[in-house]
Every structure is written in structure tokens, then in C-alpha cells.
Write a protein that holds these residues in place. Sequence first.
Motif, PDB file in Angstrom:
ATOM      1  N   LYS A  62      45.868  37.434  14.091  1.00  0.00           N
ATOM      2  CA  LYS A  62      45.094  38.018  12.995  1.00  0.00           C
ATOM      3  C   LYS A  62      44.278  39.234  13.427  1.00  0.00           C
ATOM      4  O   LYS A  62      44.056  40.150  12.646  1.00  0.00           O
ATOM      5  CB  LYS A  62      44.129  36.966  12.427  1.00  0.00           C
ATOM      6  N   GLN A  63      43.768  39.213  14.648  1.00  0.00           N
ATOM      7  CA  GLN A  63      42.986  40.331  15.181  1.00  0.00           C
ATOM      8  C   GLN A  63      43.546  40.687  16.555  1.00  0.00           C
ATOM      9  O   GLN A  63      43.820  39.780  17.356  1.00  0.00           O
ATOM     10  CB  GLN A  63      41.508  39.954  15.318  1.00  0.00           C
ATOM     11  N   ASP A  64      43.718  41.962  16.814  1.00  0.00           N
ATOM     12  CA  ASP A  64      44.322  42.412  18.071  1.00  0.00           C
ATOM     13  C   ASP A  64      43.771  43.806  18.362  1.00  0.00           C
ATOM     14  O   ASP A  64      44.206  44.788  17.758  1.00  0.00           O
ATOM     15  CB  ASP A  64      45.851  42.431  17.930  1.00  0.00           C
ATOM     16  N   ASP A  65      42.785  43.876  19.245  1.00  0.00           N
ATOM     17  CA  ASP A  65      42.108  45.155  19.450  1.00  0.00           C
ATOM     18  C   ASP A  65      41.553  45.185  20.878  1.00  0.00           C
ATOM     19  O   ASP A  65      41.738  44.235  21.651  1.00  0.00           O
ATOM     20  CB  ASP A  65      40.979  45.314  18.425  1.00  0.00           C
ATOM     21  N   THR A  66      40.891  46.263  21.223  1.00  0.00           N
ATOM     22  CA  THR A  66      40.212  46.343  22.515  1.00  0.00           C
ATOM     23  C   THR A  66      38.774  46.776  22.287  1.00  0.00           C
ATOM     24  O   THR A  66      38.452  47.447  21.299  1.00  0.00           O
ATOM     25  CB  THR A  66      40.902  47.344  23.474  1.00  0.00           C
ATOM     26  N   THR A  67      37.910  46.396  23.225  1.00  0.00           N
ATOM     27  CA  THR A  67      36.481  46.651  23.032  1.00  0.00           C
ATOM     28  C   THR A  67      36.126  48.131  23.170  1.00  0.00           C
ATOM     29  O   THR A  67      34.991  48.512  22.885  1.00  0.00           O
ATOM     30  CB  THR A  67      35.647  45.815  24.018  1.00  0.00           C
ATOM     31  N   ASP A  68      37.079  48.955  23.579  1.00  0.00           N
ATOM     32  CA  ASP A  68      36.779  50.390  23.610  1.00  0.00           C
ATOM     33  C   ASP A  68      36.709  50.977  22.198  1.00  0.00           C
ATOM     34  O   ASP A  68      36.287  52.128  22.021  1.00  0.00           O
ATOM     35  CB  ASP A  68      37.786  51.171  24.482  1.00  0.00           C
ATOM     36  N   GLN A  69      37.093  50.178  21.191  1.00  0.00           N
ATOM     37  CA  GLN A  69      37.019  50.631  19.801  1.00  0.00           C
ATOM     38  C   GLN A  69      35.648  50.380  19.165  1.00  0.00           C
ATOM     39  O   GLN A  69      35.430  50.703  17.996  1.00  0.00           O
ATOM     40  CB  GLN A  69      38.113  49.943  18.969  1.00  0.00           C
ATOM     41  N   MET A  70      34.727  49.787  19.919  1.00  0.00           N
ATOM     42  CA  MET A  70      33.377  49.588  19.370  1.00  0.00           C
ATOM     43  C   MET A  70      32.740  50.931  19.020  1.00  0.00           C
ATOM     44  O   MET A  70      32.835  51.895  19.788  1.00  0.00           O
ATOM     45  CB  MET A  70      32.468  48.891  20.399  1.00  0.00           C
ATOM     46  N   ILE A  71      32.065  50.982  17.869  1.00  0.00           N
ATOM     47  CA  ILE A  71      31.324  52.194  17.493  1.00  0.00           C
ATOM     48  C   ILE A  71      30.094  52.336  18.395  1.00  0.00           C
ATOM     49  O   ILE A  71      29.834  53.398  18.959  1.00  0.00           O
ATOM     50  CB  ILE A  71      30.902  52.118  16.010  1.00  0.00           C
ATOM     51  N   HIS A  72      29.330  51.248  18.512  1.00  0.00           N
ATOM     52  CA  HIS A  72      28.151  51.221  19.387  1.00  0.00           C
ATOM     53  C   HIS A  72      28.500  50.359  20.603  1.00  0.00           C
ATOM     54  O   HIS A  72      28.729  49.154  20.468  1.00  0.00           O
ATOM     55  CB  HIS A  72      26.946  50.637  18.651  1.00  0.00           C
ATOM     56  N   LYS A  73      28.560  50.974  21.777  1.00  0.00           N
ATOM     57  CA  LYS A  73      28.958  50.254  22.984  1.00  0.00           C
ATOM     58  C   LYS A  73      27.870  49.264  23.392  1.00  0.00           C
ATOM     59  O   LYS A  73      26.711  49.363  22.946  1.00  0.00           O
ATOM     60  CB  LYS A  73      29.236  51.238  24.126  1.00  0.00           C
ATOM     61  N   VAL A  74      28.240  48.341  24.267  1.00  0.00           N
ATOM     62  CA  VAL A  74      27.302  47.292  24.682  1.00  0.00           C
ATOM     63  C   VAL A  74      26.001  47.895  25.223  1.00  0.00           C
ATOM     64  O   VAL A  74      24.902  47.443  24.879  1.00  0.00           O
ATOM     65  CB  VAL A  74      27.966  46.373  25.730  1.00  0.00           C
ATOM     66  N   ALA A  75      26.101  48.916  26.043  1.00  0.00           N
ATOM     67  CA  ALA A  75      24.895  49.528  26.617  1.00  0.00           C
ATOM     68  C   ALA A  75      24.011  50.146  25.525  1.00  0.00           C
ATOM     69  O   ALA A  75      22.780  50.050  25.578  1.00  0.00           O
ATOM     70  CB  ALA A  75      25.280  50.593  27.645  1.00  0.00           C
ATOM     71  N   ASP A  76      24.645  50.751  24.515  1.00  0.00           N
ATOM     72  CA  ASP A  76      23.874  51.325  23.398  1.00  0.00           C
ATOM     73  C   ASP A  76      23.181  50.227  22.597  1.00  0.00           C
ATOM     74  O   ASP A  76      22.064  50.422  22.099  1.00  0.00           O
ATOM     75  CB  ASP A  76      24.804  52.114  22.465  1.00  0.00           C
ATOM     76  N   GLN A  77      23.851  49.101  22.482  1.00  0.00           N
ATOM     77  CA  GLN A  77      23.269  47.975  21.728  1.00  0.00           C
ATOM     78  C   GLN A  77      21.988  47.479  22.414  1.00  0.00           C
ATOM     79  O   GLN A  77      20.956  47.276  21.773  1.00  0.00           O
ATOM     80  CB  GLN A  77      24.278  46.827  21.627  1.00  0.00           C
ATOM     81  N   ILE A  78      22.079  47.270  23.737  1.00  0.00           N
ATOM     82  CA  ILE A  78      20.922  46.744  24.474  1.00  0.00           C
ATOM     83  C   ILE A  78      19.780  47.765  24.474  1.00  0.00           C
ATOM     84  O   ILE A  78      18.609  47.410  24.272  1.00  0.00           O
ATOM     85  CB  ILE A  78      21.341  46.360  25.903  1.00  0.00           C
ATOM     86  N   ALA A  79      20.123  49.033  24.673  1.00  0.00           N
ATOM     87  CA  ALA A  79      19.090  50.069  24.657  1.00  0.00           C
ATOM     88  C   ALA A  79      18.378  50.107  23.300  1.00  0.00           C
ATOM     89  O   ALA A  79      17.153  50.222  23.221  1.00  0.00           O
ATOM     90  CB  ALA A  79      19.714  51.430  24.979  1.00  0.00           C
ATOM     91  N   TYR A  80      19.156  49.957  22.231  1.00  0.00           N
ATOM     92  CA  TYR A  80      18.596  50.050  20.873  1.00  0.00           C
ATOM     93  C   TYR A  80      17.688  48.878  20.552  1.00  0.00           C
ATOM     94  O   TYR A  80      16.530  49.065  20.160  1.00  0.00           O
ATOM     95  CB  TYR A  80      19.759  50.141  19.877  1.00  0.00           C
ATOM     96  N   ILE A  81      18.196  47.644  20.716  1.00  0.00           N
ATOM     97  CA  ILE A  81      17.390  46.484  20.279  1.00  0.00           C
ATOM     98  C   ILE A  81      16.220  46.221  21.215  1.00  0.00           C
ATOM     99  O   ILE A  81      15.204  45.677  20.782  1.00  0.00           O
ATOM    100  CB  ILE A  81      18.230  45.201  20.096  1.00  0.00           C
ATOM    101  N   SER A  82      16.331  46.647  22.478  1.00  0.00           N
ATOM    102  CA  SER A  82      15.210  46.390  23.389  1.00  0.00           C
ATOM    103  C   SER A  82      14.033  47.333  23.111  1.00  0.00           C
ATOM    104  O   SER A  82      12.953  47.167  23.677  1.00  0.00           O
ATOM    105  CB  SER A  82      15.654  46.494  24.853  1.00  0.00           C
TER     106      SER A  82
END
Length: 281
Positions: free
Chosen positions: A210-230
Amino acid sequence: MKLARFTTQGTTRLGRIDGDQVIDLSKLGHGASMRALLDACAGDLSAVAAVKGPAFPLDQVTLEVPIDDPQKFLALGMNYADHVAGAAGQGFTAPDSQTWFSKQVSCLNGPTGDIVIPRVSDEVDYEGELVVIIGERCRYVPREDALGVIAGFAVGNDVSVRDWQKRSPTFMLGKGFDTHGPVGPWITTLDEVPDPQMLSIRTWVNDELKQDDTTDQMIHKVADQIAYISQAFTLMPGDVIMTGTPAGTGMERGTYLKAGDVVRIEIDGLGTLENHVVKEA
Ligand code: MN
């Protein structure tokens, strides 16, 4: 290193996966609390690595959710462009900024736990996601340092009750039903994940992809997420973050989960969740 929680002989313990065995970490004195273990280690897992036993065969224990007591359980919505496009047809609009919500800690579920369709909805949906577990207390984390505050990664399913999710401007109720936060099968530590933005993620329902993708398709990367919410709040050891789902959810396909379905989610190098769907009595 792979950190787990497991049950054998009626007792739940912390463990370290070692091949086809799980090493019992009880002697470290943290009971079954992964949050306590991560807090005590403060990023240095040498004491965990030094434990030699006792050991149990992996196929003779039940793996539980690797952390059941985080202080926070956060999730980012609308974070893969193709999913955002698919959701747009369902009344969700593409956000200009990161769209965060909380899942309830009480909805955490293990890698083989049942997903319950509640008696108040027939619109229960899967969302395969990369999960981040925070390893140290931190605030205002610069983007370039953000991966360094991560303890490890896991596979997650941001199970969603769509009619409840759409009913109000916040997603909170529809994202927090009991059993709707499977995470596991263990925490793979940061050192074993060379690049969290280069991971294949796949979701099957009853062996249909049903879902087949790679994490490089994230709009906001993991590092951006942590920087933002912290910038908003202090992140704590053990905090759990779901990082968004790719296209191909049931909402986009017009089909929801039903009793008897089996949802399997796999991320390269992190393992597999396999959760059966049941209807609440
Ligand atoms: Mn999600």
C-alpha cells in the motif's frame, strides 16, 4: 545496538537484541522502563553493551513496545509531498509550516499488538512512519546538531480514526485512540543508521503493498523537525516522534481497515511491525 522490551514467564523486561537472542538488562536496575534506561545512560550505552546475560531465545519471548512511558509522543502530519497531494482531495490543505500534533502515550502498542477498531468509527487507517526516540534532554537544538540528540529509530504506525480526525481543527482525538500507536520492533541506535533520510519504508495490508517510498521524500527532514519543535519545548530522553507518512494511506484509496486485516510495516534495517486488526466488542 537494538534495544527492546520483552515479556517472558509473565514478566516484562528491558533487553538488547543479540542475533537470535535477547539479553536481559534487568541487572541495570531500570525495571521495564526504557525511559529510565535512556535517561540514566545519557547517550553512553557502554553499560548496556557490557551486560552478558541471562539470554532468552528471541522466538520464545513476546516483544513489547520498546518504550511505553515517554514523557511526550509527538507526530508530524503532512510531511511527504505525494501524501499531501492525496490528502488534499480529502479536505486537508497543504500547510505552510510543520503541522504537529500529539498522540496519547496511552495509545502506544507493541510490534505484534492488535489494532482495535473502536465501536464509534469504521474509518480506521494505517500510516507507516519512521519513528525517532530522543536520547538526551535538549532545547533550541541547532539543525546541524539535531541528529546527535537522537537515541535511535524504530518503525511506527500512526493509526488514525479519520472521521474523528476531520471533525475538529486539531487532530488530537482521532490520533490517540487506544492501541493506535504501534512502535517497534525495537529501537535501533543512531550509530547503526548511517542516514535516516535514506531509508525505504513499505506498508502492506494483507500482503498487498500500500505504501512504498523512501525517507528522502520527507518535506521536513528529521533534523529540521527536531530543530523546530525544540524551540517550543524541552525534549526529554525517551520522547517519541512520528515523522510523517508517505502516500498510499486508506484515506487516499477510499478503503479503511477491517477486522481480520494484517498491517505490516517495514523499514530497511529497523525491522517490521505486524499488527492484526480486531473489532472492539
Ligand atoms: Mn502520521
